[in-house]
Structure formats: C-alpha cells, structure tokens
Write an enzyme that holds these catalytic residues in place. Structure first.
Site, PDB file in Angstrom:
ATOM      1  N   THR A 165       0.808  -1.216   0.000  1.00  0.00           N
ATOM      2  CA  THR A 165       0.000   0.000   0.000  1.00  0.00           C
ATOM      3  C   THR A 165       0.843   1.269   0.000  1.00  0.00           C
ATOM      4  O   THR A 165       1.817   1.371   0.731  1.00  0.00           O
ATOM      5  CB  THR A 165      -0.925   0.012   1.232  1.00  0.00           C
ATOM      6  OG1 THR A 165      -1.651  -1.206   1.242  1.00  0.00           O
ATOM      7  CG2 THR A 165      -1.890   1.178   1.177  1.00  0.00           C
ATOM      8  N   GLU A 211      -4.509 -13.426  -0.180  1.00  0.00           N
ATOM      9  CA  GLU A 211      -4.801 -12.507   0.895  1.00  0.00           C
ATOM     10  C   GLU A 211      -6.299 -12.244   1.012  1.00  0.00           C
ATOM     11  O   GLU A 211      -6.823 -12.003   2.090  1.00  0.00           O
ATOM     12  CB  GLU A 211      -4.068 -11.183   0.683  1.00  0.00           C
ATOM     13  CG  GLU A 211      -4.360 -10.321   1.882  1.00  0.00           C
ATOM     14  CD  GLU A 211      -3.556  -9.069   1.977  1.00  0.00           C
ATOM     15  OE1 GLU A 211      -3.080  -8.591   0.948  1.00  0.00           O
ATOM     16  OE2 GLU A 211      -3.453  -8.573   3.096  1.00  0.00           O
TER      17      GLU A 211
HETATM   18  C1  LIG Z   1      -5.422  -3.234   9.839  1.00  0.00           C
HETATM   19  C2  LIG Z   1      -4.803  -2.991   8.506  1.00  0.00           C
HETATM   20  C3  LIG Z   1      -3.741  -3.779   8.083  1.00  0.00           C
HETATM   21  C4  LIG Z   1      -3.131  -3.550   6.858  1.00  0.00           C
HETATM   22  N1  LIG Z   1      -2.038  -4.309   6.512  1.00  0.00           N
HETATM   23  C5  LIG Z   1      -1.393  -4.043   5.350  1.00  0.00           C
HETATM   24  C6  LIG Z   1      -0.199  -4.760   5.013  1.00  0.00           C
HETATM   25  O1  LIG Z   1       0.277  -5.625   5.758  1.00  0.00           O
HETATM   26  N2  LIG Z   1       0.425  -4.465   3.845  1.00  0.00           N
HETATM   27  C7  LIG Z   1      -0.064  -3.514   2.982  1.00  0.00           C
HETATM   28  O2  LIG Z   1       0.546  -3.308   1.958  1.00  0.00           O
HETATM   29  N3  LIG Z   1      -1.170  -2.811   3.289  1.00  0.00           N
HETATM   30  C8  LIG Z   1      -1.847  -3.046   4.458  1.00  0.00           C
HETATM   31  N4  LIG Z   1      -2.975  -2.309   4.795  1.00  0.00           N
HETATM   32  C9  LIG Z   1      -3.474  -1.291   3.876  1.00  0.00           C
HETATM   33  C10 LIG Z   1      -4.728  -1.764   3.120  1.00  0.00           C
HETATM   34  O3  LIG Z   1      -4.361  -2.691   2.157  1.00  0.00           O
HETATM   35  C11 LIG Z   1      -5.435  -0.535   2.536  1.00  0.00           C
HETATM   36  O4  LIG Z   1      -6.016   0.140   3.612  1.00  0.00           O
HETATM   37  C12 LIG Z   1      -6.481  -0.906   1.508  1.00  0.00           C
HETATM   38  O5  LIG Z   1      -5.905  -1.453   0.374  1.00  0.00           O
HETATM   39  C13 LIG Z   1      -7.341   0.298   1.089  1.00  0.00           C
HETATM   40  O6  LIG Z   1      -6.580   1.412   0.738  1.00  0.00           O
HETATM   41  P1  LIG Z   1      -6.911   2.822   1.426  1.00  0.00           P
HETATM   42  O7  LIG Z   1      -6.988   2.569   2.868  1.00  0.00           O
HETATM   43  O8  LIG Z   1      -5.936   3.811   0.959  1.00  0.00           O
HETATM   44  O9  LIG Z   1      -8.386   3.177   0.932  1.00  0.00           O
HETATM   45  P2  LIG Z   1      -8.825   3.930  -0.430  1.00  0.00           P
HETATM   46  O10 LIG Z   1      -8.351   3.141  -1.573  1.00  0.00           O
HETATM   47  O11 LIG Z   1      -8.458   5.350  -0.352  1.00  0.00           O
HETATM   48  O12 LIG Z   1     -10.399   3.785  -0.360  1.00  0.00           O
HETATM   49  C14 LIG Z   1     -11.265   4.834   0.033  1.00  0.00           C
HETATM   50  C15 LIG Z   1     -12.691   4.432  -0.280  1.00  0.00           C
HETATM   51  O13 LIG Z   1     -12.859   4.259  -1.699  1.00  0.00           O
HETATM   52  C16 LIG Z   1     -13.418   2.994  -1.957  1.00  0.00           C
HETATM   53  N5  LIG Z   1     -12.947   2.484  -3.249  1.00  0.00           N
HETATM   54  C17 LIG Z   1     -11.686   2.487  -3.715  1.00  0.00           C
HETATM   55  N6  LIG Z   1     -11.656   1.945  -4.940  1.00  0.00           N
HETATM   56  C18 LIG Z   1     -12.919   1.575  -5.251  1.00  0.00           C
HETATM   57  C19 LIG Z   1     -13.532   0.950  -6.372  1.00  0.00           C
HETATM   58  N7  LIG Z   1     -12.817   0.604  -7.445  1.00  0.00           N
HETATM   59  N8  LIG Z   1     -14.864   0.720  -6.349  1.00  0.00           N
HETATM   60  C20 LIG Z   1     -15.600   1.081  -5.272  1.00  0.00           C
HETATM   61  N9  LIG Z   1     -15.072   1.673  -4.180  1.00  0.00           N
HETATM   62  C21 LIG Z   1     -13.742   1.922  -4.173  1.00  0.00           C
HETATM   63  C22 LIG Z   1     -12.939   2.149  -0.819  1.00  0.00           C
HETATM   64  O14 LIG Z   1     -13.755   0.995  -0.650  1.00  0.00           O
HETATM   65  C23 LIG Z   1     -13.086   3.102   0.343  1.00  0.00           C
HETATM   66  O15 LIG Z   1     -14.428   3.175   0.719  1.00  0.00           O
HETATM   67  C24 LIG Z   1      -3.601  -2.516   6.007  1.00  0.00           C
HETATM   68  C25 LIG Z   1      -4.686  -1.743   6.425  1.00  0.00           C
HETATM   69  C26 LIG Z   1      -5.277  -1.958   7.650  1.00  0.00           C
HETATM   70  C27 LIG Z   1      -6.430  -1.086   8.070  1.00  0.00           C
END
Ligand SMILES: Cc1cc2nc3c(=O)[nH]c(=O)nc-3n(C[C@H](O)[C@H](O)[C@H](O)COP(=O)(O)OP(=O)(O)OC[C@H]3O[C@@H](n4cnc5c(N)ncnc54)[C@H](O)[C@@H]3O)c2cc1C
Lengths: 404, 377
Positions: free
Chosen positions: A139, A252
C-alpha cells in the site's frame, strides 16, 4: 460429502498421535501465555520469544508448511496431515498461519509459484523453517486500493535495483527480516505492465521504518531512500509484477481458507452463564439468547465458507468467488458481533481482558469490527472482485488466479 | 409547524461553533484523545463563562432559564468536536438531578456552584457495567445514629475524574433507592481511570464513606423517580451532542469523497462509496429529527417519556453506525489515531454505553408505551 475432520485413516491416526505428543512436549510453558492477535501492541517479549521458537521447531520438522516440497523446507505431506496439524494446534488457540508475526503464509506460496529454481532454494527454506519474518509491502499513501499505480520505483543499476519511495500501513511492531515489496520497474511503461516484486532484506541501507498507531495496533510507514537490492531478488521477472500480484491478492483476499473455527461464541456463552444481572444469568435473558443465536449462526457460516475455501485450494480447484465472498461476509459479521457484544455485556465489552487470548477478548472483537474492515483491501473492492468472478453484467467471468 | 431554529438559537449555535473553532479545533481534540486528557479545567472554565452550564436551570439558582431546545443547540455544536469534559454530565445531568431532587436549601447552595463550574457534580448510578435500571443499584447505604455510610463500587462512571462531588445511587437497608451527595474528597472515595476502547470512564469506589444525613437528595425511596425525571430532561441534550457529532462526520466524510482520488477518480463517484454516505445521512437525520421532536415535546409540555428513550436509542445507535460507515469510506487512513474519525469512534463507543445502551432504552420505550402486566414502575 464428508465434513469430519477426524475420520483418520490408520496412517493419519498415527500421525495425529505423534503431533499430539510433540505438542504436549513443545507447548510446555505456553499455559501461562495468552496469545495476542496479529498487529497487537499487547504482546510481550516472553510471548514473542515463545512464538518465534515454536515457529522454528515446527518449521524444523516441515510442519509449518506441511504441504510444501521437502527440498524447500516444507513437510512434503498431504492435506490430511495439514488438517491434523491445524486441528491439533487449534486446541492451543493457535493456527499455522499465525504462529508468529509474519506473512510467510502468503509470500511463500507466491514465491513457490513464481520464483526461479535458484530463488526458491535461496528464499524459501529460511521462511518455511520459521526462521525469518516477512512483511507484505504494497500500500502507498496516494494509491490506496489501486496498488497498480505503484510509485515506489526500482530502477536497474548493474546487478542491483535502486529503490525509492514510500509505503504505508504495513508490517508489525517487530522489525522485519524481509520486505516483500511491490515496486514499479518501468516508470514510463503502461499500467499493469510496469511492476515487479522485490524480496528486500530488512537490514538494507536506506530503509526507514516509522510506526503508525492504528485502531488495531502498530503498522508502519516504510521509506526507501536509494535502497540497493540485488537484481537476483526480483521475483516473477521484470514488468510481470501484476501477474504475481494476482496470486498474492487471491491468497490474501480469503482464498487461502481455514479449518479452525472462531472460538468467540464459546467464550460469550461462558461469560453469559457466569454473569448475573439481578440474580439471573445473562444467558437466561431472551434478547441475549437471540443475539447469541445470530452470532452463532453467522460465525458458523463464516467457518463453513472458510473450510470450503481451504478445501478448494488444496484440491487445486480455485473457487471462482469464494475468497472475496468469504472475506466480505466475515468482516460484516465481525462488525455486527461488535455491536452485539456491546449490547450483551455493556461497558465490559470495551475493557481489555489480559487473562484470555486476544482474539476472544471482547474489547478486541469490538475494536476490530471497524478496525479490520480494510486490511488487504476494502469491503468495496471485495464486492468488486465478487462481481467480476460471477460475471455480473459481463459475458465472461473473470477466472480466479491459481494459488498453491 | 415551523422547523427553523429561532434567532436566539442561531446565535447560540454560532457562539458555540466559534468557541470550538478557537479553543478546540479538530487536531487539538485528536491530541487530547491521544493523551487521554479528556478533562481540561481551563477549557471548562471558559465554557462556564459563556453560560453553557446549567442553561436550563432557573435564573434564581444561577442558570439561564433557557428552553431545552436552546440548550440542545449549543450541545449539538459541541458534539462536532467531540468536545470532551463534563459539560453535559455535570452542567446538564448533575444540575438537573439537584434541581429535581434537592431541598430548597441544597439547591441554593449547590446549583450556583454547578452553574459557575466551581462544582462538578457527577451521577454514579449503576454498579455493574451490563445493566441499566433500578436493579443495577447495589451500593449499600446504612444509617447510624448521626450519619450515613455508603459502601460499594460503581465500576463505570463517565467523567468521574473531573468530579468534585458525586450523586451516588444507593440501596437503603429496606431496599429502596436513595440518592446521596458525596464529596470527592471524603475519606474512602477512590477513583481509578478505566483503560479500554472508551474515553473519560473511571471506576469509583465508596469504601465505607461517612456522609452527613443532610446529604440525602429527596427522601430515601425517591431516588429512582428523581433520576428518571432528571434523565427525561437531560438525555435529549446528550442526543443533540451525538447529532452534532454525526453531522461533523457526515461533513468531513463527504469532503473526503471529493478530495481522495483512487483509480483516477474522486472516490465519491463510486456508487459503493455513495451508498455508505447515504447510510450516514439516514442515521444522522433520524437522530436529528427524533431528538428535536422530543426536545419540542419537553419544551411544550407534551408527554415525552417514550420519545426520550427512543431518542437515546436512535442517537447512540446513529453515532455508532455513522462512525462505522465513515470508516468504510476512509478505509485505512481513518483507523489512524491521528485522524479525527478516531476520536469520534472512541466517543461513540463510550456514549453507546453511557446512561443505557440502545437496547435498554428501546425496552424502556416499550415499557413506557405499553406497561407490562405486573410491572413495578
Ligand atoms: C489493519 C490494517 C492492516 C493492513 N495491513 C497491510 C499490510 O500488511 N500491507 C499492505 O501493503 N497494506 C496493508 N494495509 C493497507 C490496506 O491494504 C489498505 O487500507 C487498503 O488497500 C485500502 O486502501 P486505502 O486505505 O488507501 O483506501 P482507499 O483506496 O483510499 O479507499 C477509500 C474508499 O474508496 C473505496 N474504493 C476504492 N476503490 C474503489 C472501487 N474501485 N470501487 C468502489 N469503491 C472503491 C474504498 O472501498 C473506500 O471506501 C492494512 C490496512 C489496515 C487497516
């Protein structure tokens, strides 16, 4: 159909006995420990030490990755052996996937599928023997769900790649031995054809790790500043990262499955039997019973989905939409259970209880409702994947990528 | 029918919003929650100086004699913070308990101090953390020749750490519920903050605490009725605070859908994200209208008991669900304790419990509308 996990053949019952005896011996000292959950901040050095040692011991016998080939440090065993190991460990409140803080359970199968023979011989044995910890590092702050927009660059320079960029929300609160990292190997290349995966030693110069305090515990921001990584460590080939990512993400996203059940309901029932309100056990209260019934049924369905996915994976017939469906439903159930716990036990649902394993600690369950909705992809992307796999509104169904 | 706020109410609203902007901007509140410093005496004094404590208390006792809706408008603004501290628990509920239960003499000495912020009076009602209702009062009150002795533990008391005095619900020897005013400094009173996914909650122990007979509020036996009367007026104001919190979350969530770009477009274009926002708005508006209708009932003398319980159930549920849906929109970054959503999440979980859960209030709503055969109340 046969749902029995314990209908052992003669060979398997011998193996089960061996595992039971081994665990009796090697879990000694664990009685006093209460397992913390992944990403927890509550786990202490004693627990951490025990878990890392246990991983090495299991790994040394090939039991950490029972179905992986022996030559890479696996057990060379069959699915029945894996089921025995899972179910026997389950009695101790632990699962093979979470013996200690590492995502080897996802990274190892991906490397097994995409690595060259030499890479497998180099990278897999320490991982399968439980000796090294691996973070998955995907991420980025701008990209979020859209990991393909990866801006962390890896530019070839002789025998090395030079890595620059930033990742967020990754890892645990102990330093990693390796970072399994999605990088952009060709900044001017077309989307999905410009990615790669690097297996980066955690002690490389130029890596800075900054803890982030999240609802579920510690995750980290990782900064790469001219980090030199041997070109040998690029897995799956240059610009082929998206195919590799598909294997990774399917695992995953719930596709790996699980045989153990969530022990939450048992603990809730026990609590409600012991806790009295106005001299009557909570378990006698009609609405408490209704809520426990819902909790029980939903968690049972979650468990069956997980077992189905596990089975599909091991007979190597990937379930078309099982991973996404399971993960979406599991997360919604956890969210609802958090509220049920708050209604059943009131304030007590908000107070951590260090005398139990964290996964059945009510406060943890309540907090992980909203806190674990997004790890590895959001509810919305799960539903998106589901729609593609089922072929909603499109003539062709997207196929589930093959996992191992 | 007229669903507008009055001129005065709009003035109150603006004053409270300005106060929040100047004294407690969102990032400052996030820091307070991070360091668990939920009671800030300075800030409390400033709020008191603006007349926000005891607004609904008659002027002759140091209050402002405002309507309930007037007061709610201020608390709705404070909920945007969410501004922590005992403004509600002492300035509204504590004050109303004294008004409803105390003798004229007690009111004359106590209320002006509560309204000026000099005294912070906190209700300590249920002993356990599960139940909410008369059965939950177990702390014992015994009488010796010249004083009373209070013995028991209130395990979850909101804003306890800020208290200068408690109004403690206790059971007399004959099993009746009495309310007793106890000074925080009395020997035998101890306060232990609770760790957990909540804010401003502490355990309060009364270890054989001696209190003068004159500290009874109302007669022994009148305790729960006094509480009910005070809560009926206080709860809708707490609901308004939760409405404000929901509004704040709706606003910053909608804003995030405009600025966060993923897959090349603002996330607000994704129907799934829109769906989360629709849910937020329904919870928000449900809480808003149930709350304000109930406040109107209180102000105009329409029976409000069932409405009050309905409002507490709807508003606490709304705050909790609004946080959850907002988490779905914000995903990862919203779970960082540095994000304003986390202060709200922690507060929403706390207020879900404070003074009774939604389930408990739904039951009381039904009991108020359709009393059960043989019901004690
Ligand atoms: C507890 C926890 C553990 C994690 N562990 C890891 C890890 O080990 N390694 C790692 O790399 N990452 C990790 N992450 C990160 C995680 O993968 C991201 O939070 C996730 O991929 C979403 O990205 P974002 O949070 O930036 O949300 P965003 O992508 O900014 O999403 C914002 C909103 O837009 C919506 N959205 C986005 N795209 C679409 C679409 N195409 N259609 C409809 N809705 C959409 C989302 O559902 C959400 O509601 C972790 C996160 C958490 C909370």
């Amino acid at each position: 159909m046969d749902f029995n996990l314990q209908a052992d053949s003669r060979e398997i019952s011998v193996f089960r006995k061996e595992v039971q005896e081994w665990l009796q011996e090697n879990m000694r000292g664990a009685e006093e420990l209460r397992w913390s959950a992944t990403w927890s901040t509550r786990e202490n050095e004693e627990e951490y030490g025990f878990r890392r040692k246990l991983a090495r011991k299991l790994g040394g016998r090939g039991w950490l990755f029972p179905m992986f080939p022996v030559e890479y440090g696996g057990g060379g065993l069959a699915i029945d052996h894996q089921l025995v190991l899972e179910s026997e460990l389950d009695r101790y409140g632990i699962s093979l996937a979470a013996v200690f803080y590492t995502l080897a359970r996802i990274v190892a199968p991906v490397i097994l599928k995409w690595g060259t023979e030499e890479q497998k011989r180099n990278f897999l044995p320490p991982m399968l023997r439980g000796e090294v910890s691996v973070w998955q590092v995907l991420t980025e702050p701008q990209g979020g769900s859209d990991i393909a927009t990866c801006r962390t660059k890896a530019i070839r320079d002789g025998d090395h790649y030079v890595v620059n960029g930033q990742k967020v929300m990754v890892g645990y609160h102990h330093p990693p031995d390796f970072l399994w990292t999605l990088v952009c190997t060709d900044p001017s290349g077309p989307r999905h054809e410009n990615l790669g995966w690097l297996y980066i030693p955690g002690n490389s110069d130029g890596i800075t790790i900054q803890p982030m305090r999240l609802m579920m515990g510690i995750k980290n921001a990782v900064f790469f500043d001219n980090v030199r990584v041997p070109a040998f460590n690029l897995v799956g080939g240059e610009n082929n990262g998206w195919s590799v990512a598909n294997t990774h993400l399917e695992l995953e996203h719930g596709g790996e499955g699980r045989v153990g059940a969530d022990p939450l309901v048992e603990r809730v029932v026990e609590y409600c039997r012991e806790t009295r309100v106005a001299a009557t056990p909570l378990l006698e209260d009609t609405s408490v019973r209704d809520m426990i019934a819902d909790m029980m049924i939903e968690l049972h369905v979650v468990h069956l989905f997980a077992r189905r996915n596990f089975w599909h994976r091991y007979v190597r017939e990937p379930h078309p939409y099982g991973g996404a469906q399971f993960r979406y439903y599991q997360r919604m159930v956890r969210l609802r259970n958090g509220e049920r716990l708050q209604q059943i036990m009131g304030y007590h649902a908000l107070v951590p209880d260090l005398t139990v394993n964290e996964v059945v600690d009510f406060e943890y369950v309540v907090r992980s409702g909203p806190g674990m909705l997004h790890g590895g992809g959001t509810l919305d992307t799960d539903r998106l994947v589901f729609a593609r796999r089922v072929g909603l509104g499109r003539p062709t169904k997207e196929k589930a990528p093959e996992t191992i | 029918m007229d669903l507008r706020l009055t001129k005065t109410q709009n003035m109150f609203k603006r004053a409270a919003a300005d106060f929040l902007k100047a004294e407690a901007p969102s990032h400052t509140i996030t820091e307070w929650f991070g360091s668990k410093a939920a009671f800030l005496p300075d800030l409390y004094r400033k709020a008191a100086a603006l007349g926000w404590l005891g607004m609904v208390i008659p002027e002759r006792y140091g209050g402002a004699s405002t309507s309930f809706t007037d007061c709610a408008v201020v608390f709705e603004e404070l909920g945007h913070g969410p501004l922590p501290g005992p403004l509600f628990s002492s300035g509204v509920l504590g004050a109303l308990l004294v008004l409803e239960g105390a003798s004229e003499e007690q009111k004359k000495t106590l209320l002006p101090a509560v309204c000026s912020g000099k005294s912070i009076v906190i209700a300590a009602v249920a002993d356990g953390g599960v139940d909410w209702g008369p059965e939950s009062v177990e702390t014992r009150l015994t009488r010796t020749t010249d004083h009373l002795v209070l013995d028991g533990t209130k395990r979850f008391v909101y804003d306890a750490e800020a208290a200068t005095a408690f109004i403690c619900a206790a059971r007399t020897e004959s099993g009746e519920i009495a309310l007793v005013l106890v000074n925080r400094e009395s020997p035998g009173v101890s306060i232990m903050p609770k760790a957990g996914f909540m804010v401003s909650v502490a355990e309060v122990r009364f270890d054989k605490v001696r209190v003068p007979v004159s500290s009874l509020l109302g007669g022994a036996g009148a305790g729960w009725q006094i509480l009910d009367r005070a809560l009926e007026k206080a709860l809708p104001i707490l609901c308004a605070y939760q409405v404000g919190a929901c509004q704040e979350i709706f606003d910053f969530t909608a804003e995030y859908t405009r600025t966060r770009v993923v897959f090349g477009q603002p996330i607000g274009r994704f129907q799934r994200v829109q769906d989360h926002c629709v849910e937020i708005s329904i919870h928000l508006d449900a809480a808003r209208w149930v709350t304000y209708e109930t406040l109107w009932k209180l102000d105009s003398g329409v029976p409000a008991t069932a409405g009050v319980h309905e409002a507490k159930a709807v508003a606490s549920e709304a705050y909790y669900q609004v946080c959850n849906f907002s988490h779905m929109v914000h995903a990862g970054p919203g779970t960082d304790y540095g994000h304003p959503l986390m202060a709200h999440s922690v507060m929403a979980h706390t207020l879900y419990q404070y003074l009774g859960t939604p389930l408990q209030h739904k039951r009381r709503m039904m009991d108020a509308l359709y009393p059960r055969a043989g019901s004690r109340e």
